[in-house]
Design a protein around this motif. Structure first.
Motif, PDB file in Angstrom:
ATOM      1  N   ASP A 193      85.560  54.459 208.330  1.00 17.86           N
ATOM      2  CA  ASP A 193      84.836  55.726 208.327  1.00 17.86           C
ATOM      3  C   ASP A 193      83.601  55.658 207.437  1.00 17.86           C
ATOM      4  OD1 ASP A 193      86.616  57.073 210.029  1.00 17.86           O
ATOM      5  OD2 ASP A 193      87.987  57.508 208.369  1.00 17.86           O
ATOM      6  N   ASP A 194      83.386  54.516 206.774  1.00 17.13           N
ATOM      7  CA  ASP A 194      82.222  54.380 205.902  1.00 17.13           C
ATOM      8  C   ASP A 194      80.946  54.407 206.735  1.00 17.13           C
ATOM      9  OD1 ASP A 194      80.050  52.552 204.552  1.00 17.13           O
ATOM     10  OD2 ASP A 194      81.403  53.165 202.938  1.00 17.13           O
ATOM     11  N   PRO A 195      79.974  55.272 206.415  1.00 21.13           N
ATOM     12  CA  PRO A 195      78.781  55.385 207.262  1.00 21.13           C
ATOM     13  C   PRO A 195      77.955  54.116 207.329  1.00 21.13           C
ATOM     14  CG  PRO A 195      78.515  56.629 205.209  1.00 21.13           C
ATOM     15  CD  PRO A 195      79.950  56.218 205.284  1.00 21.13           C
ATOM     16  N   TRP A 196      77.846  53.370 206.228  1.00 16.59           N
ATOM     17  CA  TRP A 196      77.069  52.132 206.257  1.00 16.59           C
ATOM     18  C   TRP A 196      77.800  51.042 207.042  1.00 16.59           C
ATOM     19  CZ3 TRP A 196      72.142  51.569 205.520  1.00 16.59           C
ATOM     20  CH2 TRP A 196      71.455  52.466 204.692  1.00 16.59           C
ATOM     21  N   ALA A 197      79.123  51.000 206.929  1.00 19.96           N
ATOM     22  CA  ALA A 197      79.887  50.018 207.701  1.00 19.96           C
ATOM     23  C   ALA A 197      79.796  50.314 209.198  1.00 19.96           C
ATOM     24  CB  ALA A 197      81.346  50.018 207.243  1.00 19.96           C
ATOM     25  N   ARG A 198      79.776  51.585 209.569  1.00 18.33           N
ATOM     26  CA  ARG A 198      79.656  51.929 210.987  1.00 18.33           C
ATOM     27  C   ARG A 198      78.261  51.576 211.512  1.00 18.33           C
ATOM     28  NH1 ARG A 198      83.738  55.201 212.898  1.00 18.33           N
ATOM     29  NH2 ARG A 198      82.402  56.141 214.479  1.00 18.33           N
ATOM     30  N   ALA A 199      77.248  51.805 210.701  1.00 17.47           N
ATOM     31  CA  ALA A 199      75.893  51.418 211.111  1.00 17.47           C
ATOM     32  C   ALA A 199      75.788  49.904 211.236  1.00 17.47           C
ATOM     33  CB  ALA A 199      74.876  51.945 210.109  1.00 17.47           C
ATOM     34  N   ALA A 200      76.417  49.173 210.313  1.00 20.76           N
ATOM     35  CA  ALA A 200      76.372  47.705 210.375  1.00 20.76           C
ATOM     36  C   ALA A 200      77.116  47.180 211.591  1.00 20.76           C
ATOM     37  CB  ALA A 200      76.976  47.120 209.101  1.00 20.76           C
ATOM     38  N   ALA A 201      78.152  47.887 212.026  1.00 23.12           N
ATOM     39  CA  ALA A 201      78.872  47.469 213.235  1.00 23.12           C
ATOM     40  C   ALA A 201      77.951  47.531 214.451  1.00 23.12           C
ATOM     41  CB  ALA A 201      80.095  48.354 213.444  1.00 23.12           C
ATOM     42  N   SER A 212      69.055  45.361 203.785  1.00 28.16           N
ATOM     43  CA  SER A 212      69.925  44.621 202.874  1.00 28.16           C
ATOM     44  C   SER A 212      71.294  45.280 202.793  1.00 28.16           C
ATOM     45  CB  SER A 212      69.283  44.560 201.478  1.00 28.16           C
ATOM     46  OG  SER A 212      70.128  43.907 200.560  1.00 28.16           O
ATOM     47  N   ARG A 213      71.300  46.598 202.819  1.00 29.66           N
ATOM     48  CA  ARG A 213      72.575  47.328 202.790  1.00 29.66           C
ATOM     49  C   ARG A 213      73.380  47.053 204.063  1.00 29.66           C
ATOM     50  NH1 ARG A 213      75.510  49.452 198.634  1.00 29.66           N
ATOM     51  NH2 ARG A 213      76.600  51.356 199.229  1.00 29.66           N
ATOM     52  N   LEU A 214      72.702  47.014 205.196  1.00 35.09           N
ATOM     53  CA  LEU A 214      73.389  46.704 206.453  1.00 35.09           C
ATOM     54  C   LEU A 214      73.981  45.296 206.415  1.00 35.09           C
ATOM     55  CD1 LEU A 214      70.941  48.143 209.148  1.00 35.09           C
ATOM     56  CD2 LEU A 214      73.176  49.061 208.501  1.00 35.09           C
ATOM     57  N   SER A 215      73.231  44.354 205.859  1.00 33.13           N
ATOM     58  CA  SER A 215      73.716  42.973 205.788  1.00 33.13           C
ATOM     59  C   SER A 215      74.979  42.878 204.943  1.00 33.13           C
ATOM     60  CB  SER A 215      72.633  42.065 205.202  1.00 33.13           C
ATOM     61  OG  SER A 215      71.495  42.034 206.041  1.00 33.13           O
ATOM     62  N   ARG A 216      75.040  43.692 203.897  1.00 30.54           N
ATOM     63  CA  ARG A 216      76.229  43.660 203.030  1.00 30.54           C
ATOM     64  C   ARG A 216      77.479  44.092 203.783  1.00 30.54           C
ATOM     65  NH1 ARG A 216      77.514  47.614 197.862  1.00 30.54           N
ATOM     66  NH2 ARG A 216      79.611  46.820 197.478  1.00 30.54           N
ATOM     67  N   PHE A 217      77.329  45.061 204.684  1.00 33.37           N
ATOM     68  CA  PHE A 217      78.485  45.592 205.406  1.00 33.37           C
ATOM     69  C   PHE A 217      78.653  44.956 206.786  1.00 33.37           C
ATOM     70  CE2 PHE A 217      77.797  48.934 202.299  1.00 33.37           C
ATOM     71  CZ  PHE A 217      79.092  49.311 201.961  1.00 33.37           C
ATOM     72  N   ARG A 218      77.801  44.015 207.149  1.00 34.27           N
ATOM     73  CA  ARG A 218      77.858  43.434 208.489  1.00 34.27           C
ATOM     74  C   ARG A 218      79.207  42.753 208.731  1.00 34.27           C
ATOM     75  NH1 ARG A 218      74.058  41.404 212.294  1.00 34.27           N
ATOM     76  NH2 ARG A 218      74.893  39.676 213.521  1.00 34.27           N
ATOM     77  N   PRO A 219      79.915  43.105 209.786  1.00 36.48           N
ATOM     78  CA  PRO A 219      81.212  42.458 210.057  1.00 36.48           C
ATOM     79  C   PRO A 219      81.007  41.031 210.539  1.00 36.48           C
ATOM     80  CG  PRO A 219      80.639  43.950 211.849  1.00 36.48           C
ATOM     81  CD  PRO A 219      79.587  44.138 210.794  1.00 36.48           C
ATOM     82  N   SER A 220      81.948  40.189 210.198  1.00 34.49           N
ATOM     83  CA  SER A 220      81.862  38.802 210.644  1.00 34.49           C
ATOM     84  C   SER A 220      82.200  38.726 212.127  1.00 34.49           C
ATOM     85  CB  SER A 220      82.825  37.928 209.844  1.00 34.49           C
ATOM     86  OG  SER A 220      84.158  38.402 209.990  1.00 34.49           O
ATOM     87  N   ARG A 221      81.512  37.839 212.829  1.00 35.88           N
ATOM     88  CA  ARG A 221      81.757  37.666 214.250  1.00 35.88           C
ATOM     89  C   ARG A 221      82.877  36.653 214.475  1.00 35.88           C
ATOM     90  NH1 ARG A 221      75.822  37.378 217.207  1.00 35.88           N
ATOM     91  NH2 ARG A 221      75.486  39.624 217.367  1.00 35.88           N
ATOM     92  N   PRO A 222      83.598  36.784 215.591  1.00 31.09           N
ATOM     93  CA  PRO A 222      84.617  35.769 215.896  1.00 31.09           C
ATOM     94  C   PRO A 222      83.994  34.378 215.958  1.00 31.09           C
ATOM     95  CG  PRO A 222      84.840  37.670 217.354  1.00 31.09           C
ATOM     96  CD  PRO A 222      83.556  37.864 216.597  1.00 31.09           C
ATOM     97  N   ALA A 223      84.658  33.413 215.353  1.00 31.22           N
ATOM     98  CA  ALA A 223      84.118  32.054 215.285  1.00 31.22           C
ATOM     99  C   ALA A 223      84.468  31.284 216.552  1.00 31.22           C
ATOM    100  CB  ALA A 223      84.672  31.323 214.066  1.00 31.22           C
ATOM    101  N   HIS A 224      83.484  30.560 217.078  1.00 36.84           N
ATOM    102  CA  HIS A 224      83.688  29.696 218.242  1.00 36.84           C
ATOM    103  C   HIS A 224      82.915  28.405 217.988  1.00 36.84           C
ATOM    104  CE1 HIS A 224      85.555  32.786 220.828  1.00 36.84           C
ATOM    105  NE2 HIS A 224      84.741  33.618 220.222  1.00 36.84           N
ATOM    106  N   GLY A 225      83.622  27.358 217.621  1.00 35.16           N
ATOM    107  CA  GLY A 225      82.961  26.095 217.337  1.00 35.16           C
ATOM    108  C   GLY A 225      82.380  26.069 215.931  1.00 35.16           C
TER     109      GLY A 225
END
Length: 341
Positions: A184-192, A213-226
């Motif tokens: 529910d964090d607004p910055w985490a939702r924007a980073a998504a 920079s704030r978006l980068s901090r909350f950016r979710p990691s992507r599924p790894a492939h290779g």
């Protein structure tokens, strides 16, 4: 003729969980205790069937012990949970629908079957997987009967002939729903939202470097492939980045709205203006009571507390193309010619 597209519950939200770090376990441990393979566990989290919380130590997400007890207490555990997260590929999916693999692929390309995950095989071909429950719901819906037998409607055949393939886009939509459901964090939702866009699009929408920079901090990691930088990883990055113009426009609009909302609730941190930065006061003629005197070659002086450094501004926005440097390029060519002779 209308066909019902398999969807997913975008309104489901996880109840807030607040617990101490010692009251939660790592995903791998939770998967073992719930009798799930790690891939099936990740799907259960994606569907909102297993609730997780951020690790205070920055080590990813964790599963509360209370959540494991809740799932294990379900009367249908573990079979019901395993059925809910069961996925199938094209061959098994076609068997469930009782159609050929070619027809199954056509239905998926048209966006009528929504993949829940994907992987890349050793030939770097994309292998899409679908929830078995979704496929069974599609097969039992009477409105889809004409799509499972007989000739495909002409309008749909034309779209397929033009190369339509909505599988990557539908996967991205489902993945975004999963990310938004977790927080529910607004910055985490924007980073998504930003995580599905090219960095250049993000920079064009979010012009302020401190907000980026704030978006980068909350950016979710992507599924790894290779391994990073490998052809497989590059292909996966393309699949996970919005590509259709209308999809990009919609995500850009959603990102602008989400960042505006986040800034209204909690503005991005930034350094104080130059005029308001702390400056040392001039040394008084006589040290006031309570100040320590520091001996120097010219006599004692008053000691002042160390100043706090001002953070450097974030990196500039990425550019789509970097211009070549003609001077350096000519110099390199000249050295190569001289070396060859």
């Amino acid at each position: 003729m209308s066909a019902k597209t398999i969807g997913y519950d975008s309104t489901a939200t996880a109840e807030p969980i607040t617990t101490a770090r010692e009251g939660a376990v790592a995903p791998s441990r939770a998967a073992r205790e719930l009798g799930l393979r790690r891939g099936d566990f990740d799907i259960a989290v994606q569907l909102g069937r297993i609730r997780t919380l951020p690790d205070d130590g920055g080590g990813g997400r964790r599963v509360p012990r209370a959540e494991i007890r809740r799932i294990r207490a379900d009367p249908g555990f573990p079979d019901a949970l395993r059925r809910a997260v069961r996925t199938v590929g094209t061959t098994d999916g076609a068997a469930l629908l009782e159609v050929t693999k070619a027809r199954f692929t056509r239905l998926a390309r048209l966006g009528l079957l929504v993949p829940t995950t994907f992987s890349l095989n050793r030939y770097r071909a994309v292998v899409w997987r679908y929830l078995a429950d979704d496929l069974m719901a599609f097969a039992t819906d009477g409105r889809n009967a004409a799509l499972l037998t007989g000739r495909m409607p002409e309008g749909l055949r034309d779209q397929l002939a033009e190369g339509l393939d909505l599988r990557p886009r539908n996967w991205r939509g489902r993945h975004l729903e999963c990310l938004l459901r977790r927080t529910d964090d607004p910055w985490a939702r924007a980073a998504a939202v930003a995580s599905l866009l090219d960095p250049v699009d993000v920079a064009e929408v979010v012009g302020d470097p401190y907000e980026r920079s704030r978006l980068s901090r909350f950016r979710p990691s992507r599924p790894a492939h290779g391994s990073p930088g490998s052809p497989a990883a590059q292909l996966a990055e393309e699949l996970m980045t919005a590509a259709d113009p209308d999809e990009i426009d919609r995500l850009r609009a959603d990102l602008a709205s989400a960042v505006s909302h986040a800034c209204a609730l909690r503005p991005a941190p930034r350094p104080a203006p130059r005029g308001h930065r702390h400056r040392p006061a001039p040394a008084p003629a006589s040290a006031p009571h309570g100040h320590r005197r520091v001996p120097t070659a010219h006599g004692p002086r008053a000691a002042h507390p160390a100043l706090q450094p001002v953070p450097d501004p974030p990196a500039p926005a990425p550019a789509r193309h970097r211009a070549a440097e003609p001077g350096r390029l000519r110099g390199l060519l000249g050295r190569l010619r001289r070396g060859g002779t």
